[in-house]
Design a protein around this motif. Structure first.
Motif, mmCIF file in Angstrom:
data_model
loop_
_atom_site.group_PDB
_atom_site.id
_atom_site.type_symbol
_atom_site.label_atom_id
_atom_site.label_comp_id
_atom_site.label_asym_id
_atom_site.label_seq_id
_atom_site.Cartn_x
_atom_site.Cartn_y
_atom_site.Cartn_z
ATOM 1 N N GLY A 11 1.326 -1.024 -0.082
ATOM 2 C CA GLY A 11 -0.087 -0.360 0.161
ATOM 3 C C GLY A 11 1.051 1.481 -0.043
ATOM 4 N N TYR A 12 2.494 1.035 -0.281
ATOM 5 C CA TYR A 12 2.879 2.664 -0.678
ATOM 6 C C TYR A 12 4.047 2.222 -0.940
ATOM 7 C CZ TYR A 12 4.363 0.371 3.962
ATOM 8 O OH TYR A 12 5.095 -0.091 5.083
ATOM 9 N N LYS A 20 -2.271 4.598 -8.520
ATOM 10 C CA LYS A 20 -1.897 5.682 -7.915
ATOM 11 C C LYS A 20 -2.175 5.659 -6.409
ATOM 12 C CE LYS A 20 0.573 8.452 -10.477
ATOM 13 N NZ LYS A 20 0.857 9.671 -11.232
ATOM 14 N N ARG A 21 -3.430 5.512 -7.182
ATOM 15 C CA ARG A 21 -4.259 6.335 -5.997
ATOM 16 C C ARG A 21 -4.087 5.681 -4.659
ATOM 17 N NH1 ARG A 21 -10.126 9.685 -6.042
ATOM 18 N NH2 ARG A 21 -10.161 10.283 -4.088
ATOM 19 N N HIS A 22 -4.083 4.303 -4.938
ATOM 20 C CA HIS A 22 -4.159 3.248 -3.529
ATOM 21 C C HIS A 22 -2.801 3.166 -2.465
ATOM 22 C CE1 HIS A 22 -6.619 0.024 -0.823
ATOM 23 N NE2 HIS A 22 -5.177 -0.570 -0.744
ATOM 24 N N LEU A 23 -1.726 4.161 -3.032
ATOM 25 C CA LEU A 23 -0.465 3.910 -2.802
ATOM 26 C C LEU A 23 -0.201 5.265 -1.840
ATOM 27 C CD1 LEU A 23 1.865 2.885 -6.087
ATOM 28 C CD2 LEU A 23 1.358 1.530 -3.820
ATOM 29 N N TYR A 70 -2.574 8.567 3.677
ATOM 30 C CA TYR A 70 -2.787 9.025 2.558
ATOM 31 C C TYR A 70 -3.453 7.872 1.692
ATOM 32 C CZ TYR A 70 -2.496 14.183 3.775
ATOM 33 O OH TYR A 70 -2.315 15.072 4.163
ATOM 34 N N GLN A 71 -3.165 6.780 2.110
ATOM 35 C CA GLN A 71 -4.382 5.831 1.334
ATOM 36 C C GLN A 71 -5.832 5.852 0.280
ATOM 37 O OE1 GLN A 71 -4.874 2.079 2.520
ATOM 38 N NE2 GLN A 71 -2.898 1.213 0.672
ATOM 39 N N GLY A 72 -5.990 5.878 -0.957
ATOM 40 C CA GLY A 72 -6.817 6.320 -1.289
ATOM 41 C C GLY A 72 -7.102 7.752 -1.382
#
Lengths: 556, 202
Positions: free
Chosen positions: A171-172, A241-244, A533-535
């Motif tokens: 997730g990052y 990208k948004r999930h990272l 900031y995941q999502g």
């Protein structure tokens, strides 16, 4: 969610009593809410439609170099100055004792000149060993999650997206290991930006820093992939990208903050509880939105997997509780639907109860979002020397009976002590009876100090606080805390912080939930990994509706 | 070296604690140090002098002339005097220890802000709501009589915060004293701290 509420439309139920809320076990079950500081920042950035620029990008083919990101926000310009440096794997550690990192950052107040960038390049990579000026608002550093970073470079360079399982499980791309603010190492004091309305909410400079670091991590991985294969490399897909987000390892450094800022803690809690009370009193519900959020929470729980045995047990129980609680939607047709759901949740575990609170808040933004303006605090109230000792005794009876319950003659109740480590000047927790240093204990033993004060008050029932403290100056701090507690009911964590049962992880989760962190991944009872900031919206997604990212799920 | 406000307050507070002062008093001394520095006085010097001074218990007597306070450090006496006056124990307070007038001034300044009042320190100084109103050239050499001032107008403090230059050798003294509050990390602490026990290259 377009409802608007006139002031006289807003009702509320009674607030949950502090004796119920301010317990370690409960605050250690909190979830992020739309009042969390990251959410507040994103809403404000989105409202302003702030535009991010990248005036400097000087990276070599391996992704080492420097970059500057600048954003106009609230009439000011803020710039993240980023330095990416080569780091031998044997030197990569998330520990606070580390001396080198993959990347270092400052949040600069304004647009930096070449001289500013150069000055920070000399200092930021050294972190605590560097010196800074009041043009710098925060100082931070991060390490790559090498596994997913390298994999993502290879995938993008090969024209593919990274494996979805890896994106979901990690997730990052980078983990921050510290974000310093408020005057540390010479950076600006919080007082410099506190009066700026958009920065008045807590930790806004720190939250902005991390959001910009996330953008940097996305850009960096795409850059290295592009350099590796200039013709065929692809960019990260939007959903990936948004999930990272940004990972983080958080330890004991955060825990004493809650004890040392009683009014601030009260204000955070008061806003959260007031928001809940408003939502419980409303008769309005949007079933469609609510059901969507319930489903999202269900999916999020399925993606929340950790190695820690205890947390795994709690997650499994939560999944079960959440499923039973939301087996039907009858509660939505009650006169006060949210109050009905809240009441039903109390039959389940604390995690389920607090997830219900977060859901209730999430579904009722227009009713509660304005409360986010009340989460800061000015100067902490000082001692009132005119009060009588009998009034202090009464305050203890009325507001601090919890502190009188522990038997401090038992070694189990004094098993631990808080101290500051000589190595990194960070808070630590020691074993009083097996480790040296208890004589240098930090004063976080609030319950014990209240008991000591209560004992000494017995002999002085009818005098002023001023006169009492001339004889007992050691009680000045605790007397002030009690006066604060009488006015600010959520100002104290109502447990014994030096008991063998005290789990600092509960304090960390509480504070991190106010930041807006999710996916708590405890690695012991005193530190945890999380994602930030995941999502969350990307910089080019700021606009209406951008803030809909509570408990994100990876939806390929 | 230029130091931030937070650095000065934190370091001064820790140094005072390291020198054996009570936590609550150390916090006041930390804030007083910053106030002195911000107002152009040698705050760190005053603090160093203070933490080397008598740290014994305060003795007080209430008589016709008001409260008389002796023993203890200047900071401790100033705190007790301001508390006593604010509580209305008497109209004036006589301090028998005036060896560190700057610290008296600093503590009274922050307490006049906290208590939202004015205070007169003998014929030497007048403070109002955290601001210096008047200061003569001659600090008290013997007893100093404190009186609260009721006619001091609140002052809106428009703080133009800037960092303060503290000489490195002075800072080192504070660091040495502060270090007395630190505990060497144990092996136990290392194995349980954030980031411990994992492969960091994952």
């Amino acid at each position: 969610m377009t409802a608007h509420y006139a002031h006289d439309e807003i009702q509320r139920t009674d607030l949950r009593p502090a004796d119920e809320v301010m317990r370690l076990e409960r605050i250690g079950s909190f979830f992020p809410t739309r009042l969390s500081f990251m959410r507040t920042l994103i809403r404000r950035l989105a409202h302003e439609r702030s535009h991010l620029k990248r005036p400097v990008w000087e990276m070599d083919a391996d992704g080492y170099g420097r970059a500057v990101y600048s954003i106009d926000y609230g009439g000011h310009t803020y710039s993240l100055i980023a330095f990416s440096t080569r780091l031998d794997p044997e030197n990569r550690t998330d520990r606070v004792i580390a001396e080198a990192w993959d990347a270092s950052f400052v949040l600069f107040d304004g647009l930096p000149t070449r001289e500013d960038i150069h000055r920070n390049q000399e200092n930021a990579p050294k972190q605590e060993a560097g010196r800074f000026t009041d043009r710098e608002l925060t100082l931070s550093r991060a390490n790559k999650s090498v596994r997913i970073f390298d994999h993502t470079v290879d995938a993008l360079a090969g024209g593919r997206q990274p494996r979805q399982k890896m994106v979901r499980d990690i997730g990052y791309l980078m983990r921050t290991t510290a974000v310093y603010g408020n005057g540390k190492f010479g950076i600006a004091d919080r007082t410099k930006t506190q009066h700026r309305k958009h920065m008045s909410a807590p930790f806004q400079a720190e939250m902005l820093t991390v959001w910009l670091i996330r953008t940097f991590s996305h850009d960096l991985v795409e850059h290295v992939a592009k350099m590796k294969n200039p013709t065929d490399a692809v960019r990260l897909a939007k959903n990936i990208k948004r999930h990272l987000g940004i990972g983080n390892s958080t330890g004991l450094g955060m825990a004493p903050f809650l004890v040392n800022h009683p009014v601030l803690l009260n204000n955070w809690m008061m806003v959260r509880e007031t928001a809940l009370a408003r939502v419980r009193a409303t008769k309005k519900i949007d079933p469609h939105v609510t059901q969507k959020l319930v489903q999202r929470a269900t999916s999020h729980l399925l993606e929340w997997n950790v190695q820690d045995h205890l947390q795994t047990k709690r997650i499994l129980q939560l999944r079960e509780d959440w499923g039973v609680l939301h087996k039907d939607r009858n509660w939505m047709s009650k006169a006060k639907p949210w109050d009905a759901l809240f009441a039903a949740s109390r039959l389940f575990g604390l995690e389920c109860q607090e997830l219900t609170v977060a859901l209730a808040l999430e579904a009722n933004g227009p009713l509660i979002d304005g409360l986010a303006d009340c989460m800061d605090c000015g100067l902490e109230p000082q001692l009132n020397p005119s009060m009588s000792t009998s009034e202090i005794t009464q305050i203890i009876k009325d507001h601090a009976a919890w502190a009188l319950k522990s038997d401090f003659t038992k070694t189990t109740e004094t098993a631990k002590f808080w101290y500051v480590s000589a190595e990194k000047l960070e808070p630590r927790l020691g074993d009083r009876y097996n480790e040296p240093g208890a004589e240098k204990e930090s004063p976080l033993d609030v319950a014990r100090q209240i008991q000591n004060l209560a004992h000494d008050l017995h002999g002085h029932p009818k005098t002023s606080v001023a006169e009492f403290l001339m004889t007992y100056p050691q009680h000045r701090r605790t007397t002030r805390r009690l006066q604060i507690l009488a006015r600010f009911p959520y100002a104290e964590i109502r447990d014994n912080m030096i008991s063998d049962k005290c789990k600092p992880i509960d304090m960390l989760r509480c504070k991190l939930s106010f930041f807006g962190a999710s996916k708590f991944d405890p690695k012991s009872d005193r530190w945890t990994r999380i994602t930030l900031y995941q999502g969350a919206p990307l910089h080019d997604e700021l606009g209406e509706g951008a803030d809909d990212w509570w408990l994100p799920c990876f939806a390929p | 070296m230029m130091r931030s406000q937070n650095e000065i307050v934190s370091m001064a507070t820790k140094a005072a604690r390291g020198a054996g002062h009570l936590s609550s008093l150390a916090e006041d001394m930390g804030r007083a140090t910053l106030w002195l520095c911000e107002n152009g006085f040698d705050g760190v010097g005053a603090l160093i002098e203070e933490i080397r001074s008598n740290n014994g218990p305060v003795e007080y007597q209430t008589g016709e002339d008001g409260i008389t306070l002796s023993g203890g450090s200047a900071a401790c006496l100033a705190v007790c005097a301001m508390d006593g006056l604010a509580a209305g124990i008497s109209q004036s307070a006589i301090l028998k220890n005036t060896e560190n007038p700057l610290m008296l001034l600093g503590v009274c300044a922050i307490m006049s802000l906290d208590l939202q009042t004015g205070v007169k320190l003998g014929d030497w100084a007048k403070l109002g709501h955290g601001e210096l109103v008047a200061l003569s050239e001659n600090p008290p050499t013997s007893d100093c009589t404190f009186r609260l001032l009721t006619k001091t107008k609140p002052v809106m403090i428009e703080s133009d915060i800037r960092q303060i230059d503290i000489a490195d050798h002075r800072w080192s003294v504070l660091e040495t004293l502060a270090a007395r509050t630190y505990v060497p990390a144990t092996a136990e602490s290392r194995t349980k701290g954030a980031g411990a026990g994992l492969t960091d290259n994952d």
